[in-house]
Design a protein around this motif. Structure first.
Motif, PDB file in Angstrom:
ATOM      1  N   ALA A 243      11.480 -87.086   9.370  1.00 19.33           N
ATOM      2  CA  ALA A 243      12.361 -87.222  10.530  1.00 19.33           C
ATOM      3  C   ALA A 243      13.835 -87.063  10.191  1.00 19.33           C
ATOM      4  O   ALA A 243      14.594 -86.444  10.938  1.00 19.33           O
ATOM      5  N   ALA A 244      14.282 -87.615   9.071  1.00 22.54           N
ATOM      6  CA  ALA A 244      15.712 -87.574   8.736  1.00 22.54           C
ATOM      7  C   ALA A 244      16.237 -86.149   8.712  1.00 22.54           C
ATOM      8  O   ALA A 244      17.340 -85.867   9.201  1.00 22.54           O
ATOM      9  N   ALA A 245      15.463 -85.238   8.144  1.00 21.48           N
ATOM     10  CA  ALA A 245      15.910 -83.848   8.032  1.00 21.48           C
ATOM     11  C   ALA A 245      15.950 -83.150   9.385  1.00 21.48           C
ATOM     12  O   ALA A 245      16.599 -82.097   9.514  1.00 21.48           O
ATOM     13  N   ARG A 246      15.290 -83.733  10.382  1.00 20.77           N
ATOM     14  CA  ARG A 246      15.209 -83.089  11.699  1.00 20.77           C
ATOM     15  C   ARG A 246      16.110 -83.732  12.745  1.00 20.77           C
ATOM     16  O   ARG A 246      16.200 -83.230  13.863  1.00 20.77           O
ATOM     17  N   LEU A 247      16.742 -84.844  12.401  1.00 19.04           N
ATOM     18  CA  LEU A 247      17.559 -85.556  13.378  1.00 19.04           C
ATOM     19  C   LEU A 247      19.040 -85.225  13.233  1.00 19.04           C
ATOM     20  O   LEU A 247      19.552 -85.017  12.128  1.00 19.04           O
ATOM     21  N   LYS A 248      19.743 -85.222  14.362  1.00 19.87           N
ATOM     22  CA  LYS A 248      21.195 -85.112  14.376  1.00 19.87           C
ATOM     23  C   LYS A 248      21.792 -86.430  13.860  1.00 19.87           C
ATOM     24  O   LYS A 248      21.076 -87.448  13.757  1.00 19.87           O
ATOM     25  N   PRO A 249      23.090 -86.464  13.552  1.00 15.75           N
ATOM     26  CA  PRO A 249      23.682 -87.670  12.946  1.00 15.75           C
ATOM     27  C   PRO A 249      23.427 -88.969  13.690  1.00 15.75           C
ATOM     28  O   PRO A 249      23.221 -90.011  13.062  1.00 15.75           O
ATOM     29  N   GLN A 250      23.436 -88.948  15.017  1.00 13.12           N
ATOM     30  CA  GLN A 250      23.193 -90.160  15.786  1.00 13.12           C
ATOM     31  C   GLN A 250      21.766 -90.211  16.335  1.00 13.12           C
ATOM     32  O   GLN A 250      21.465 -90.970  17.261  1.00 13.12           O
ATOM     33  N   GLY A 251      20.875 -89.416  15.765  1.00 12.31           N
ATOM     34  CA  GLY A 251      19.522 -89.287  16.296  1.00 12.31           C
ATOM     35  C   GLY A 251      18.639 -90.487  16.046  1.00 12.31           C
ATOM     36  O   GLY A 251      18.902 -91.312  15.163  1.00 12.31           O
ATOM     37  N   ILE A 252      17.560 -90.557  16.839  1.00  8.99           N
ATOM     38  CA  ILE A 252      16.611 -91.666  16.697  1.00  8.99           C
ATOM     39  C   ILE A 252      15.180 -91.134  16.667  1.00  8.99           C
ATOM     40  O   ILE A 252      14.884 -90.077  17.237  1.00  8.99           O
ATOM     41  N   LEU A 253      14.327 -91.904  16.007  1.00  7.62           N
ATOM     42  CA  LEU A 253      12.890 -91.646  15.967  1.00  7.62           C
ATOM     43  C   LEU A 253      12.186 -92.799  16.663  1.00  7.62           C
ATOM     44  O   LEU A 253      12.432 -93.965  16.348  1.00  7.62           O
TER      45      LEU A 253
END
Length: 299
Positions: A243-253
């Motif tokens: 998930a980290a590699a696919r999220l924007k800086p303020q992104g959430i999973l």
């Protein structure tokens, strides 16, 4: 029983409830008890409004109408087929979705969180432009997400080509083809190179011991969409790891894991999972931020 033994909807409703209770049916696909499920199946079969039972209880039915209802009652009681597979529809809130045996019956607690836009972790809903749904099944969550986040494009992923056929029908029913992209992929493997504001997933998470104890109704669903390995976390580990590699800086999973909280916390001892409140309690859905996921990778 024959059609001649019944004259009104009330007669059939009483018979259906007794039949369902005697059969020991499990109600976990939209209805909470035999009465609610019987009322839904009878109203649907007779093409009556689903929210108006009382006005029709004493309506006299034609023999062919009674026969049709009896067939549905027998199918539910004898075959243990979930009601949604009989009617070819399922509801999440106010949203109706087409379903059949190619997908599990929609019943995600994530759906309860969408109307509030995952607040407070999403600061401004209109600024969300990219969402990913992993293990999309019938496509119910992407439809709801696209409807809530009006400026977002949604990528919806499933490993099952059969499930994606059903998802495409639901996307088309809501005229969202321009905003929802369906992708056949084993989680992240065939995704485009892009980053997302929100990643959600209601993956297979039933542990192997629980799989052996599932009600017969659940065994009518695609087992690929239920079985999550020994501890239920096989796919969840991969989802969290990527998930980290696919999220924007303020992104959430946001991940749903049902009754597997203990296994989830054991699988991710270095992560402080945030448990979100749903109608079933505070241990069905967890949330992680991009910052948390990156910090774990640095350890």
């Amino acid at each position: 029983m024959t059609p001649n033994d019944f004259s009104t909807l009330r007669d059939l409703l009483r018979y259906a409830v007794s039949r369902f209770n005697d059969a020991g049916l499990f109600f976990g696909h939209g209805s909470a008890n035999a009465f609610d499920e019987a009322a839904y199946l009878l109203l649907f079969t007779l093409k009556l409004p689903l929210d108006k039972l009382d006005p029709f209880l004493d309506a006299r039915l034609l023999p062919e109408e009674v026969a049709g209802v009896l067939r549905v009652i027998d199918q539910r009681a004898t075959e243990r087929l979930p009601a949604a597979y009989i009617t070819r529809e399922a509801w999440l809130g106010d949203y109706r979705f087409y379903v059949d045996e190619r997908v599990i019956v929609p019943r995600s607690f994530i759906a309860e969180l969408i109307p509030d836009y995952f607040s407070p972790w999403v600061a401004v809903a209109d600024e969300v432009t990219d969402i990913l749904d992993l293990c999309t099944g019938s496509g119910c969550l992407p439809v709801m997400l696209a409807d809530a986040f009006q400026n977002a494009q949604v990528d919806a992923v499933d490993i099952s080509s059969d499930a994606l056929v059903v998802a495409q029908r639901n996307v088309s029913d809501y005229d969202l083809q321009a905003r929802i992209t369906l992708i056949e992929s084993d989680l992240y493997t065939k995704l485009p190179e892009k980053k997302y504001d929100i990643i959600v997933s209601n993956p297979p998470y039933v542990n192997s011991d629980s799989m052996t104890k599932l009600p017969r109704e659940y065994m009518r669903e695609p087992q690929l969409a239920l079985a999550g390995g020994v501890d239920g976390m096989d796919l969840v580990r991969t989802i969290v790891a990527g998930a980290a590699a696919r999220l924007k800086p303020q992104g959430i999973l946001v991940v749903e894991i049902g009754n597997e909280r203990a296994h989830a916390e054991a699988a991710f001892p270095d992560l402080e999972l945030t448990w979100l409140s749903t109608s079933a309690g505070d241990d069905m859905v967890f949330l992680l931020t991009k910052e948390q996921l990156q910090a774990k990778k640095k350890k």
